[in-house]
Design a protein around this motif. Structure first.
Motif, PDB file in Angstrom:
ATOM      1  N   ILE A 181      71.592   3.710  -3.609  1.00 36.37           N
ATOM      2  CA  ILE A 181      72.559   4.461  -3.900  1.00 36.37           C
ATOM      3  C   ILE A 181      72.773   4.171  -5.492  1.00 36.37           C
ATOM      4  O   ILE A 181      72.183   3.118  -6.069  1.00 36.37           O
ATOM      5  N   ARG A 182      73.317   5.078  -6.016  1.00 31.66           N
ATOM      6  CA  ARG A 182      73.827   4.894  -7.683  1.00 31.66           C
ATOM      7  C   ARG A 182      75.028   3.616  -7.489  1.00 31.66           C
ATOM      8  O   ARG A 182      75.989   3.557  -6.589  1.00 31.66           O
ATOM      9  N   ALA A 183      75.488   3.073  -8.749  1.00 30.99           N
ATOM     10  CA  ALA A 183      76.676   2.163  -8.774  1.00 30.99           C
ATOM     11  C   ALA A 183      77.707   2.912  -8.928  1.00 30.99           C
ATOM     12  O   ALA A 183      78.217   2.694 -10.012  1.00 30.99           O
ATOM     13  N   THR A 184      78.240   3.760  -7.927  1.00 26.50           N
ATOM     14  CA  THR A 184      79.417   4.401  -8.026  1.00 26.50           C
ATOM     15  C   THR A 184      80.127   3.929  -6.568  1.00 26.50           C
ATOM     16  O   THR A 184      79.647   3.936  -5.701  1.00 26.50           O
ATOM     17  N   LYS A 185      81.352   4.147  -6.616  1.00 29.85           N
ATOM     18  CA  LYS A 185      82.099   3.852  -5.567  1.00 29.85           C
ATOM     19  C   LYS A 185      82.158   5.033  -4.624  1.00 29.85           C
ATOM     20  O   LYS A 185      82.103   4.759  -3.415  1.00 29.85           O
ATOM     21  N   GLU A 186      81.681   6.396  -5.190  1.00 33.51           N
ATOM     22  CA  GLU A 186      81.632   7.327  -4.378  1.00 33.51           C
ATOM     23  C   GLU A 186      80.432   7.286  -3.380  1.00 33.51           C
ATOM     24  O   GLU A 186      80.242   7.387  -2.040  1.00 33.51           O
ATOM     25  N   ASP A 187      79.361   6.644  -4.024  1.00 39.84           N
ATOM     26  CA  ASP A 187      78.047   6.429  -3.370  1.00 39.84           C
ATOM     27  C   ASP A 187      78.199   5.364  -2.439  1.00 39.84           C
ATOM     28  O   ASP A 187      77.674   5.537  -1.259  1.00 39.84           O
ATOM     29  N   PHE A 188      78.973   4.452  -2.609  1.00 40.20           N
ATOM     30  CA  PHE A 188      79.243   3.015  -1.817  1.00 40.20           C
ATOM     31  C   PHE A 188      79.767   3.621  -0.505  1.00 40.20           C
ATOM     32  O   PHE A 188      79.585   3.001   0.506  1.00 40.20           O
ATOM     33  N   LYS A 189      80.528   4.564  -0.457  1.00 42.93           N
ATOM     34  CA  LYS A 189      81.348   5.175   0.686  1.00 42.93           C
ATOM     35  C   LYS A 189      80.018   5.641   1.846  1.00 42.93           C
ATOM     36  O   LYS A 189      80.349   5.302   2.969  1.00 42.93           O
ATOM     37  N   LEU A 190      78.813   6.085   1.321  1.00 38.75           N
ATOM     38  CA  LEU A 190      77.929   6.460   2.084  1.00 38.75           C
ATOM     39  C   LEU A 190      77.378   5.122   2.955  1.00 38.75           C
ATOM     40  O   LEU A 190      76.730   5.368   4.043  1.00 38.75           O
ATOM     41  N   VAL A 191      77.223   4.168   2.141  1.00 36.39           N
ATOM     42  CA  VAL A 191      76.424   2.866   2.684  1.00 36.39           C
ATOM     43  C   VAL A 191      77.357   2.248   4.038  1.00 36.39           C
ATOM     44  O   VAL A 191      76.964   2.087   4.914  1.00 36.39           O
ATOM     45  N   LYS A 192      78.752   2.318   3.673  1.00 35.66           N
ATOM     46  CA  LYS A 192      79.672   2.060   4.869  1.00 35.66           C
ATOM     47  C   LYS A 192      79.871   2.990   6.031  1.00 35.66           C
ATOM     48  O   LYS A 192      79.457   2.555   7.066  1.00 35.66           O
ATOM     49  N   GLU A 193      79.418   4.255   5.485  1.00 38.78           N
ATOM     50  CA  GLU A 193      79.371   5.407   6.949  1.00 38.78           C
ATOM     51  C   GLU A 193      78.263   4.954   7.500  1.00 38.78           C
ATOM     52  O   GLU A 193      78.390   5.462   8.885  1.00 38.78           O
ATOM     53  N   MET A 194      77.201   4.699   6.880  1.00 38.75           N
ATOM     54  CA  MET A 194      75.822   4.551   7.640  1.00 38.75           C
ATOM     55  C   MET A 194      75.723   3.081   8.253  1.00 38.75           C
ATOM     56  O   MET A 194      74.866   3.068   9.193  1.00 38.75           O
ATOM     57  N   GLY A 195      76.430   2.257   8.075  1.00 39.82           N
ATOM     58  CA  GLY A 195      76.231   0.968   8.472  1.00 39.82           C
ATOM     59  C   GLY A 195      75.096   0.294   8.202  1.00 39.82           C
ATOM     60  O   GLY A 195      74.506  -0.272   8.786  1.00 39.82           O
ATOM     61  N   MET A 196      74.875   0.233   6.870  1.00 36.31           N
ATOM     62  CA  MET A 196      73.698  -0.252   6.494  1.00 36.31           C
ATOM     63  C   MET A 196      73.768  -1.926   6.092  1.00 36.31           C
ATOM     64  O   MET A 196      74.732  -2.315   5.617  1.00 36.31           O
ATOM     65  N   PRO A 197      73.041  -2.587   6.808  1.00 41.55           N
ATOM     66  CA  PRO A 197      73.081  -4.067   6.472  1.00 41.55           C
ATOM     67  C   PRO A 197      72.649  -4.447   4.889  1.00 41.55           C
ATOM     68  O   PRO A 197      73.145  -5.455   4.512  1.00 41.55           O
ATOM     69  N   GLU A 198      71.784  -3.540   4.382  1.00 42.97           N
ATOM     70  CA  GLU A 198      71.380  -3.701   2.913  1.00 42.97           C
ATOM     71  C   GLU A 198      71.385  -2.593   2.229  1.00 42.97           C
ATOM     72  O   GLU A 198      70.980  -1.767   2.928  1.00 42.97           O
ATOM     73  N   CYS A 199      71.506  -2.454   0.984  1.00 42.90           N
ATOM     74  CA  CYS A 199      71.553  -1.196   0.328  1.00 42.90           C
ATOM     75  C   CYS A 199      71.056  -1.491  -1.189  1.00 42.90           C
ATOM     76  O   CYS A 199      71.541  -2.610  -1.957  1.00 42.90           O
ATOM     77  N   GLY A 200      70.142  -0.707  -1.745  1.00 43.71           N
ATOM     78  CA  GLY A 200      70.099  -1.006  -3.204  1.00 43.71           C
ATOM     79  C   GLY A 200      70.632  -0.079  -3.725  1.00 43.71           C
ATOM     80  O   GLY A 200      71.408   0.924  -3.520  1.00 43.71           O
ATOM     81  N   ILE A 201      70.974  -0.724  -4.919  1.00 50.35           N
ATOM     82  CA  ILE A 201      72.066  -0.279  -6.152  1.00 50.35           C
ATOM     83  C   ILE A 201      71.438  -0.282  -7.278  1.00 50.35           C
ATOM     84  O   ILE A 201      70.918  -1.310  -8.041  1.00 50.35           O
ATOM     85  N   LEU A 202      71.534   0.840  -7.971  1.00 47.42           N
ATOM     86  CA  LEU A 202      70.812   1.254  -9.146  1.00 47.42           C
ATOM     87  C   LEU A 202      71.607   0.640 -10.269  1.00 47.42           C
ATOM     88  O   LEU A 202      72.839   0.799 -10.619  1.00 47.42           O
ATOM     89  N   VAL A 203      71.091  -0.387 -11.044  1.00 48.08           N
ATOM     90  CA  VAL A 203      71.911  -0.993 -11.942  1.00 48.08           C
ATOM     91  C   VAL A 203      70.935  -0.971 -13.271  1.00 48.08           C
ATOM     92  O   VAL A 203      70.185  -2.076 -13.619  1.00 48.08           O
ATOM     93  N   SER A 204      70.621  -0.010 -14.105  1.00 45.31           N
ATOM     94  CA  SER A 204      69.987   0.138 -15.227  1.00 45.31           C
ATOM     95  C   SER A 204      70.231  -0.906 -16.310  1.00 45.31           C
ATOM     96  O   SER A 204      71.505  -1.126 -16.406  1.00 45.31           O
ATOM     97  N   CYS A 205      69.331  -1.528 -16.803  1.00 40.30           N
ATOM     98  CA  CYS A 205      69.522  -2.586 -17.703  1.00 40.30           C
ATOM     99  C   CYS A 205      69.072  -2.339 -19.067  1.00 40.30           C
ATOM    100  O   CYS A 205      69.157  -3.356 -19.768  1.00 40.30           O
ATOM    101  N   SER A 206      68.201  -1.550 -19.342  1.00 42.08           N
ATOM    102  CA  SER A 206      67.690  -1.179 -20.823  1.00 42.08           C
ATOM    103  C   SER A 206      68.686  -0.541 -21.489  1.00 42.08           C
ATOM    104  O   SER A 206      69.716  -0.009 -20.986  1.00 42.08           O
ATOM    105  N   ASP A 207      68.578  -0.767 -22.888  1.00 42.49           N
ATOM    106  CA  ASP A 207      69.676  -0.143 -23.765  1.00 42.49           C
ATOM    107  C   ASP A 207      69.463   1.335 -23.835  1.00 42.49           C
ATOM    108  O   ASP A 207      69.980   2.175 -24.141  1.00 42.49           O
ATOM    109  N   TYR A 208      68.139   1.619 -23.571  1.00 41.01           N
ATOM    110  CA  TYR A 208      67.763   3.218 -23.462  1.00 41.01           C
ATOM    111  C   TYR A 208      68.795   3.729 -22.417  1.00 41.01           C
ATOM    112  O   TYR A 208      69.041   5.040 -22.629  1.00 41.01           O
ATOM    113  N   HIS A 209      68.938   2.991 -21.247  1.00 38.05           N
ATOM    114  CA  HIS A 209      69.679   3.714 -20.161  1.00 38.05           C
ATOM    115  C   HIS A 209      71.453   3.467 -20.327  1.00 38.05           C
ATOM    116  O   HIS A 209      72.010   4.423 -20.103  1.00 38.05           O
ATOM    117  N   ILE A 210      71.645   2.172 -20.798  1.00 39.65           N
ATOM    118  CA  ILE A 210      73.146   1.816 -20.966  1.00 39.65           C
ATOM    119  C   ILE A 210      73.653   2.564 -22.235  1.00 39.65           C
ATOM    120  O   ILE A 210      74.669   3.358 -21.892  1.00 39.65           O
TER     121      ILE A 210
END
Length: 461
Positions: free
Chosen positions: A128-157
């Motif tokens: 998912i993207r690092a948003t609360k809206e996307d996180f709802k999908l993780v809970k709905e699907m019952g995922m034990p693990e989920c990738g979260i996009l955390v862009s860390c370069s200044d190009y992205h930030i």
């Protein structure tokens, strides 16, 4: 702080505490990344030690990153490929995880189809993207693990998110903590890490994740995403491009253990495979791949390549079944209509085909001379010879023996008159102006017409 390293049996001084540098303007590393020039590789000669983890494995992103560059797979196709990944990974689950999008109805149907197979490995995870809206999908699907996009370069930030480093990191940490509150293992995708301020952003962020991990007593994973393929494997290269430096730095300064580190490479500069191997060598337990390397732009690290890298480094396949690689390639071409470039290692039509007559002569005497390993045994792909104007008598003889399954005393030599008859027909094709190679079907038809007794004996007639 002084600590004792059980692996090296040495005392280590860990006095460095890196704090987030919340600078007002982005650091774009213009010395390395001048947009109008090929990116520069610089060196400061600082060496970090190789630190190969006790256990290393593969993960797959075929149904996530792989789907960003092609038409979406159907749920049935995904289930078929997932089954192949399970068989390829073997009973020890060397292909440990497989990640999926969670957004569309087709994504969710595919996840359920794979879950119904009941396999422990590859474990099904989300992204998912690092948003609360996307996180709802993780809970709905019952995922034990989920990738979260955390862009860390200044190009992205700065230039994509239009935030400061602190604003971005605080937002990421909020989503990570929400996952931990739900008992979900977060896998933080450090996007564009090879253009990120390593000591001013990457290490401080990783350190905060370690604090959350200690607080909740739950794992937090880090996936280093070489989003543009800028990483380099060279000893003594400077950060942020040094793959070894990135792995060592987060492992050493942020104290994130190897089993929670993963490398995700892209092939923009032809380094996806070597960078993934380097990540293993310097302390990353997991490398993330996609089938046939299919992914954004030039693609990801090919999973089949890392199966071979694993076997090369460990001296064993650890139960992996590489013959499934050939099944996967055939499925892509026949069922998905995907054209694999013919010279692609391990999966291309020509990867173990020889055309030169002098090579065919060598193969006839000893297959090992021109075959990388026993491809018939390991990949269910026997070495073959393709007949063209350069094949010579040796090439034609090899083709006859292989195609007609002639062995022992039945084998035909290059000096056999029957070889000369077929070779004369081949030569005439090219003297009449032909430019292309001769297909299997054409060679078989010519054998039936010119050497009917041999063709009948071999079952062609």
């Amino acid at each position: 702080m002084i600590t004792y390293n059980d692996k090296t049996n040495l005392l280590e001084l860990r006095r460095y505490k890196y704090s987030l540098q919340d600078i007002p303007e982005p650091n774009l590393y213009r010395d390395n990344y001048s947009y109008d020039e090929v990116p520069k590789v610089t060196f400061n000669y600082r060496q970090v030690p190789m630190n190969v983890p006790e256990k290393i494995w593969l993960t797959d992103t075929t149904f996530r990153d792989g789907q960003q560059s092609r038409a979406p797979y159907t749920a049935k196709q995904i289930a078929t490929l997932y089954d192949m990944l399970h068989r390829l990974g073997g009973p020890k689950g060397k292909i440990r995880q497989c990640e999926f999008f969670l957004y569309s109805e087709n994504d969710r149907r595919a996840i359920e189809a794979c879950r119904e197979l009941g396999y422990e490995f590859p474990e099904i995870t989300g992204w998912i993207r690092a948003t609360k809206e996307d996180f709802k999908l993780v809970k709905e699907m019952g995922m034990p693990e989920c990738g979260i996009l955390v862009s860390c370069s200044d190009y992205h930030i700065f230039n994509k998110l239009h935030k400061t480093r602190k604003q971005a990191i605080d937002g990421y940490l909020e989503i990570v903590e929400a996952a931990l509150d739900m008992g979900i293992t977060p896998r933080c995708h450090f996007e564009d890490v090879t253009r990120a301020d390593f000591y001013g952003c990457v290490v401080p962020f990783a350190t905060e994740l370690k604090k959350l991990m200690d607080k909740y007593q739950l794992p937090v994973k880090i996936r280093f995403c070489d989003t543009m393929g800028y990483g380099v494997p060279y000893p003594g290269a400077t950060l942020p491009r040094s793959v070894g430096g990135i792995i060592y730095g987060v492992n050493h300064f942020a104290q994130i253990p190897s089993e929670l580190l993963e490398w995700h490479g892209h092939n923009d500069f032809y380094k996806a495979v070597v960078n993934s191997t380097t990540a293993w060598l310097y302390g990353c337990s997991s490398v993330n791949c996609s089938l046939l390397g299919i992914g954004e732009r030039t693609g990801n690290t090919p999973l089949e390549a890392m199966v071979m890298e694993y076997a090369s480094l460990r001296g064993t396949l650890d139960g992996m079944d590489p013959t499934v690689i050939t099944e996967i390639a055939e499925f892509y071409e026949k069922e998905l209509g995907y054209k694999i470039p013919s010279r692609t290692p391990f999966v291309g039509r020509d990867f173990n085909v020889t055309r030169a007559g002098i090579h065919a002569d060598g193969v006839a005497k000893d297959e090992e001379i021109y075959n990388i390993f026993n491809t018939a045994k390991l990949l269910n792909r026997p070495l073959s010879v393709e007949v063209n104007k350069n094949s010579g008598l040796a090439g034609v003889a090899y083709w006859l023996n292989q195609t007609l399954h002639l062995e022992g005393e039945s084998k035909i030599s290059k000096n056999d008159p029957r070889t000369a008859i077929l070779k004369e027909w081949v030569d005439k094709q090219y003297s009449d102006g032909r430019m292309t190679f001769i297909s299997e079907e054409e060679m078989e038809a010519a054998t039936c017409a010119l050497l009917p007794e041999l063709a009948k004996q071999a079952g062609l007639l």
